[in-house]
Motif scaffolding. Structure first.
Motif, PDB file in Angstrom:
ATOM      1  N   ILE A   1      16.871  12.578   1.593  1.00  0.00           N
ATOM      2  CA  ILE A   1      16.321  12.629   0.235  1.00  0.00           C
ATOM      3  C   ILE A   1      16.778  11.416  -0.574  1.00  0.00           C
ATOM      4  N   GLY A   2      18.031  11.021  -0.381  1.00  0.00           N
ATOM      5  CA  GLY A   2      18.528   9.848  -1.093  1.00  0.00           C
ATOM      6  C   GLY A   2      17.820   8.572  -0.712  1.00  0.00           C
ATOM      7  N   SER A   3      17.318   8.500   0.539  1.00  0.00           N
ATOM      8  CA  SER A   3      16.606   7.297   0.973  1.00  0.00           C
ATOM      9  C   SER A   3      15.152   7.290   0.527  1.00  0.00           C
ATOM     10  N   LEU A   4      14.565   8.475   0.356  1.00  0.00           N
ATOM     11  CA  LEU A   4      13.150   8.565  -0.004  1.00  0.00           C
ATOM     12  C   LEU A   4      12.905   8.642  -1.502  1.00  0.00           C
ATOM     13  N   TRP A   5      13.915   9.041  -2.265  1.00  0.00           N
ATOM     14  CA  TRP A   5      13.761   9.252  -3.706  1.00  0.00           C
ATOM     15  C   TRP A   5      14.854   8.471  -4.422  1.00  0.00           C
ATOM     16  N   SER A   6      14.450   7.451  -5.133  1.00  0.00           N
ATOM     17  CA  SER A   6      15.430   6.551  -5.761  1.00  0.00           C
ATOM     18  C   SER A   6      16.353   7.279  -6.737  1.00  0.00           C
ATOM     19  N   ALA A   7      15.841   8.316  -7.405  1.00  0.00           N
ATOM     20  CA  ALA A   7      16.668   9.055  -8.361  1.00  0.00           C
ATOM     21  C   ALA A   7      17.788   9.826  -7.679  1.00  0.00           C
ATOM     22  N   ALA A   8      17.630  10.084  -6.367  1.00  0.00           N
ATOM     23  CA  ALA A   8      18.647  10.840  -5.623  1.00  0.00           C
ATOM     24  C   ALA A   8      19.460   9.935  -4.697  1.00  0.00           C
ATOM     25  N   GLU A   9      19.344   8.628  -4.887  1.00  0.00           N
ATOM     26  CA  GLU A   9      20.045   7.692  -4.009  1.00  0.00           C
ATOM     27  C   GLU A   9      21.563   7.869  -4.068  1.00  0.00           C
ATOM     28  N   PHE A  10      22.057   8.363  -5.197  1.00  0.00           N
ATOM     29  CA  PHE A  10      23.504   8.557  -5.345  1.00  0.00           C
ATOM     30  C   PHE A  10      24.052   9.589  -4.361  1.00  0.00           C
ATOM     31  N   LEU A  11      23.176  10.412  -3.756  1.00  0.00           N
ATOM     32  CA  LEU A  11      23.617  11.445  -2.821  1.00  0.00           C
ATOM     33  C   LEU A  11      24.017  10.860  -1.464  1.00  0.00           C
ATOM     34  N   GLN A  12      23.457   9.740  -1.094  1.00  0.00           N
ATOM     35  CA  GLN A  12      23.660   9.206   0.253  1.00  0.00           C
ATOM     36  C   GLN A  12      25.131   8.970   0.623  1.00  0.00           C
ATOM     37  N   PRO A  13      25.936   8.357  -0.250  1.00  0.00           N
ATOM     38  CA  PRO A  13      27.334   8.142   0.139  1.00  0.00           C
ATOM     39  C   PRO A  13      28.115   9.425   0.400  1.00  0.00           C
TER      40      PRO A  13
ATOM     41  N   LEU B   1      22.947  20.496   7.888  1.00  0.00           N
ATOM     42  CA  LEU B   1      21.687  20.365   7.161  1.00  0.00           C
ATOM     43  C   LEU B   1      21.892  19.735   5.788  1.00  0.00           C
ATOM     44  N   VAL B   2      22.939  20.122   5.094  1.00  0.00           N
ATOM     45  CA  VAL B   2      23.205  19.557   3.766  1.00  0.00           C
ATOM     46  C   VAL B   2      23.436  18.053   3.848  1.00  0.00           C
ATOM     47  N   HIS B   3      24.211  17.632   4.839  1.00  0.00           N
ATOM     48  CA  HIS B   3      24.467  16.196   5.001  1.00  0.00           C
ATOM     49  C   HIS B   3      23.183  15.451   5.371  1.00  0.00           C
ATOM     50  N   TYR B   4      22.358  16.074   6.196  1.00  0.00           N
ATOM     51  CA  TYR B   4      21.083  15.459   6.574  1.00  0.00           C
ATOM     52  C   TYR B   4      20.175  15.308   5.353  1.00  0.00           C
ATOM     53  N   LEU B   5      20.067  16.348   4.553  1.00  0.00           N
ATOM     54  CA  LEU B   5      19.188  16.302   3.384  1.00  0.00           C
ATOM     55  C   LEU B   5      19.675  15.284   2.356  1.00  0.00           C
ATOM     56  N   MET B   6      20.981  15.201   2.157  1.00  0.00           N
ATOM     57  CA  MET B   6      21.489  14.202   1.206  1.00  0.00           C
ATOM     58  C   MET B   6      21.147  12.793   1.653  1.00  0.00           C
TER      59      MET B   6
ATOM     60  N   ALA C   1       0.821  -1.210   0.000  1.00  0.00           N
ATOM     61  CA  ALA C   1       0.000   0.000   0.000  1.00  0.00           C
ATOM     62  C   ALA C   1       0.853   1.258   0.000  1.00  0.00           C
ATOM     63  N   ILE C   2       2.052   1.160   0.578  1.00  0.00           N
ATOM     64  CA  ILE C   2       2.969   2.291   0.644  1.00  0.00           C
ATOM     65  C   ILE C   2       4.282   1.871  -0.008  1.00  0.00           C
ATOM     66  N   PRO C   3       4.862   2.711  -0.857  1.00  0.00           N
ATOM     67  CA  PRO C   3       6.163   2.369  -1.462  1.00  0.00           C
ATOM     68  C   PRO C   3       7.202   2.043  -0.395  1.00  0.00           C
ATOM     69  N   GLU C   4       8.025   1.058  -0.697  1.00  0.00           N
ATOM     70  CA  GLU C   4       9.021   0.596   0.274  1.00  0.00           C
ATOM     71  C   GLU C   4       9.942   1.719   0.734  1.00  0.00           C
ATOM     72  N   GLU C   5      10.264   2.673  -0.171  1.00  0.00           N
ATOM     73  CA  GLU C   5      11.163   3.773   0.182  1.00  0.00           C
ATOM     74  C   GLU C   5      10.614   4.611   1.327  1.00  0.00           C
ATOM     75  N   LEU C   6       9.259   4.748   1.397  1.00  0.00           N
ATOM     76  CA  LEU C   6       8.645   5.593   2.403  1.00  0.00           C
ATOM     77  C   LEU C   6       8.565   4.921   3.766  1.00  0.00           C
ATOM     78  N   LEU C   7       8.899   3.632   3.828  1.00  0.00           N
ATOM     79  CA  LEU C   7       8.891   2.924   5.098  1.00  0.00           C
ATOM     80  C   LEU C   7      10.230   3.031   5.816  1.00  0.00           C
ATOM     81  N   SER C   8      11.185   3.678   5.189  1.00  0.00           N
ATOM     82  CA  SER C   8      12.498   3.896   5.794  1.00  0.00           C
ATOM     83  C   SER C   8      12.731   5.389   5.938  1.00  0.00           C
ATOM     84  N   PHE C   9      13.719   5.728   6.753  1.00  0.00           N
ATOM     85  CA  PHE C   9      14.074   7.123   6.966  1.00  0.00           C
ATOM     86  C   PHE C   9      15.585   7.186   7.083  1.00  0.00           C
ATOM     87  N   GLY C  10      16.227   7.763   6.081  1.00  0.00           N
ATOM     88  CA  GLY C  10      17.680   7.710   6.060  1.00  0.00           C
ATOM     89  C   GLY C  10      18.127   6.268   5.895  1.00  0.00           C
TER      90      GLY C  10
END
Length: 267
Positions: free
Chosen positions: A206-218, A198-203, A50-59
């Motif tokens: 956002i990388g965990s919630l949006w697959s297109a921005a996953e490259f930002l996490q590392p 804040l920048v590190h937090y957002l990367m 019912a909910i996309p798997e990405e939205l069930l995680s946080f960071g």
């Protein structure tokens, strides 16, 4: 390092440190309690689709396991705010604040070099940040014991969690102190230090919630402190190297810039 200045810096932080440490411990206890209450519902949502798997995680955290919930607790804005009070706030004001008040010149007129002053306040801030970090982790361990969830945590890995967490928050602390020795007023130093956090937090988020921005996490330091992976026996030694290198670079900058910097008369 100057012992008298070290203890004086700790005394300046003692009331704030006590309140924040108690709050951190309480927040830590709450994480396993929330896991026990909501983990089954989260799993059912995941299985239902019912909910996309990405939205069930946080960071890097989630409610799918106790270690994952602990990671979520460390990356939650409330936890970041408690540790950021010292790592991004106090670090950014300790030198720039003295400079703005016109008391830095009086302090440096005593038999203490700028390098000794910098190293002393840095060590004091490291102690303060470590106390809050341990209080938060101790609360999580206590909460897990209260909910009979201790078996899901590899307790022997807790020292590695502290080491990895210290390395990450040391990176934010040294950056804040580097900003503090750069500016004559605390405002710009605090702004830059908070923006860095804040920048590190957002990367990470956002990388965990949006697959297109996953490259930002590392590229986020928060991504390289994953208590859940460590407590599951899956920690990456490279994470330790990354956070400690990130902590060392601002130190090198500050030790080069601060001793050579001209200090004009305060406005």
């Amino acid at each position: 390092m100057k012992g008298r200045l070290f203890w004086q810096t700790l005394r300046w932080q003692r009331a704030r440190l006590l309140v924040v440490s108690l709050a951190a411990f309480g927040w830590g206890v709450l994480i396993p309690v929330m896991y026990a209450a909501f983990s089954d519902a989260v799993r059912q949502l995941g299985r239902s689709g019912a909910i996309p798997e990405e939205l069930l995680s946080f960071g890097s955290g989630s409610f799918f396991s106790v270690p994952g919930a602990m990671t979520l607790g460390f990356q939650h804005p409330f936890a970041l705010a408690m540790l950021g009070i010292f790592a991004a706030g106090s670090s950014a004001t300790v030198v720039a604040g003295e400079r703005a008040r016109g008391t830095l010149e009086v302090l440096l007129a005593r038999p203490i070099s700028r390098t000794s002053f910098y190293v002393t306040v840095l060590m004091a801030l490291f102690v303060v940040v470590t106390i809050v970090l341990i209080a938060l982790l101790a609360g999580m361990v206590a909460g897990a014991a209260m909910q009979d969830l201790s078996a899901e945590i590899q307790v022997d890995q807790l020292p590695l969690v502290v080491l990895n967490g210290f390395g990450m928050w040391a990176a934010f602390t040294t950056f804040g102190l580097a900003a503090s020795v750069t500016f004559d007023r605390p405002g710009p130093a605090i702004g830059l230090s908070l923006a860095y956090l804040l920048v590190h937090y957002l990367m990470e988020v956002i990388g965990s919630l949006w697959s297109a921005a996953e490259f930002l996490q590392p590229y986020s330091l928060l991504h390289h402190f994953n208590p859940g992976a460590i407590l599951s026996g899956e920690g990456d030694p490279l994470d330790l190297a990354i956070v400690f290198v990130a902590a060392a670079l601002p130190v090198l900058y500050a030790l080069l810039v601060f001793p050579r910097r001209d200090l004009a008369a305060p406005a």
